[in-house]
Scaffold this active site. Structure first.
Site, short mmCIF file in Angstrom:
data_model
loop_
_atom_site.label_atom_id
_atom_site.label_comp_id
_atom_site.label_asym_id
_atom_site.label_seq_id
_atom_site.Cartn_x
_atom_site.Cartn_y
_atom_site.Cartn_z
CD GLU A 290 94.97 19.22 46.92
OE1 GLU A 290 94.22 19.14 45.93
OE2 GLU A 290 94.72 19.92 47.91
CG PHE B 175 99.28 29.19 43.84
CD1 PHE B 175 99.35 30.45 44.40
CD2 PHE B 175 98.26 28.92 42.93
CE1 PHE B 175 98.43 31.44 44.06
CE2 PHE B 175 97.34 29.90 42.58
CZ PHE B 175 97.43 31.16 43.16
N GLY B 176 98.18 27.92 46.89
CA GLY B 176 96.82 27.60 47.27
C GLY B 176 95.83 28.54 46.60
N GLY C 64 92.30 27.29 46.40
CA GLY C 64 91.00 26.81 46.85
C GLY C 64 90.95 26.81 48.37
CB SER C 65 89.97 24.25 50.83
OG SER C 65 90.74 23.17 50.34
#
Length: 252
Positions: free
Chosen positions: A101, A25-26, A28-29
């Site tokens: 990350e 799941f994204g 942010g960027s």
């Protein structure tokens, strides 16, 4: 603001076989510059969190001397965060994400439920920064966070770009879903940019590697440029700059 983003693949429906994929799941960027290969991308949301710019960044959008501010998820039982679920493709994707990350960014991985816009629910992996990590900046007044953002840049570009591209993505693909923290921060940053007579186009950079999404059905009839111009948003497809079908591994 025309950022010259190239179109990329986004679907609206999940097949039964695709529930076996590893989904990330994204929020942010990753929404506009994932930097890894994926088989499919679907719009939707996760419950139980709020998006906050409480995580520091010294590798991509800031430096050790002047950390940038990037998004993380904060647990909130009433919270909802919208973004993109990516079906991971390629052996290098997870090591790349873990390095970026976890090792560099200070995030940890969790598995949560993702809800697509079509009502489907499946498991996704999310990366969340915890307060114990060395880059944690935590809560602060919007004015203070905005001041840090306009003062920070790193190897991947200015911190302003990170914020503005994310806000534009959310506004475009989730109209009517108001993220108070994100949009208030965007408003204050844009005001500071103007007050300080900074050039927004320069702060936004070239947009290399950024992606946007267009409707798959319409793309058979019109060009991606025409689809974007007509504002059609449903089932989506396209490519990144310099690539016909797959994304390159880029720093974000």
């Amino acid at each position: 603001m025309d950022r010259a983003m190239e179109p990329a693949v986004l679907e609206s429906k999940l097949s039964e076989s695709e529930t076996k994929f590893l989904w990330v799941f994204g929020y942010g960027s990753l929404c506009y510059k994932p930097g890894f290969e994926f088989n499919k991308a679907i719009l939707g949301f996760v419950n139980g969190f709020q998006r906050r710019f409480w995580q520091g960044n010294v590798t991509h959008r800031g430096t050790k001397e002047q950390p940038g501010r990037v998004a993380t998820l904060i647990e909130d039982s009433d919270g909802v965060v919208h973004g993109v679920a990516y079906a991971i493709s390629g052996e290098a994707a997870i090591p790349y994400l873990n390095h970026r990350e976890c090792q560099q960014g200070g995030y940890i991985a969790k598995i949560v439920d993702f809800h697509s816009e079509k009502g489907e629910c499946f498991k996704v992996m999310i990366y969340v920064a915890c307060p114990a990590n060395e880059h944690w900046l935590g809560d602060s007044e919007i004015d203070d966070i905005a001041g840090e953002i306009i003062s920070s840049k790193g190897p991947s570009g200015h911190n302003v770009e990170y914020l503005i591209r994310l806000a534009e993505f959310m506004r475009l693909h989730f109209p009517g879903k108001h993220d108070a923290h994100l949009f208030s921060l965007e408003d204050r940053v844009l005001a500071l940019v103007k007050e300080n007579q900074m050039c927004l186009d320069t702060l936004m950079g070239s947009g290399e590697g950024c992606i946007t999404f267009i409707r798959r059905a319409n793309s058979r009839e019109t060009s991606p440029t025409q689809d974007r111009r007509n504002g059609r948003q449903d089932t989506f497809e396209g490519t990144t700059e310099g690539s016909s079908s797959r994304l390159r591994c880029l720093n974000i």
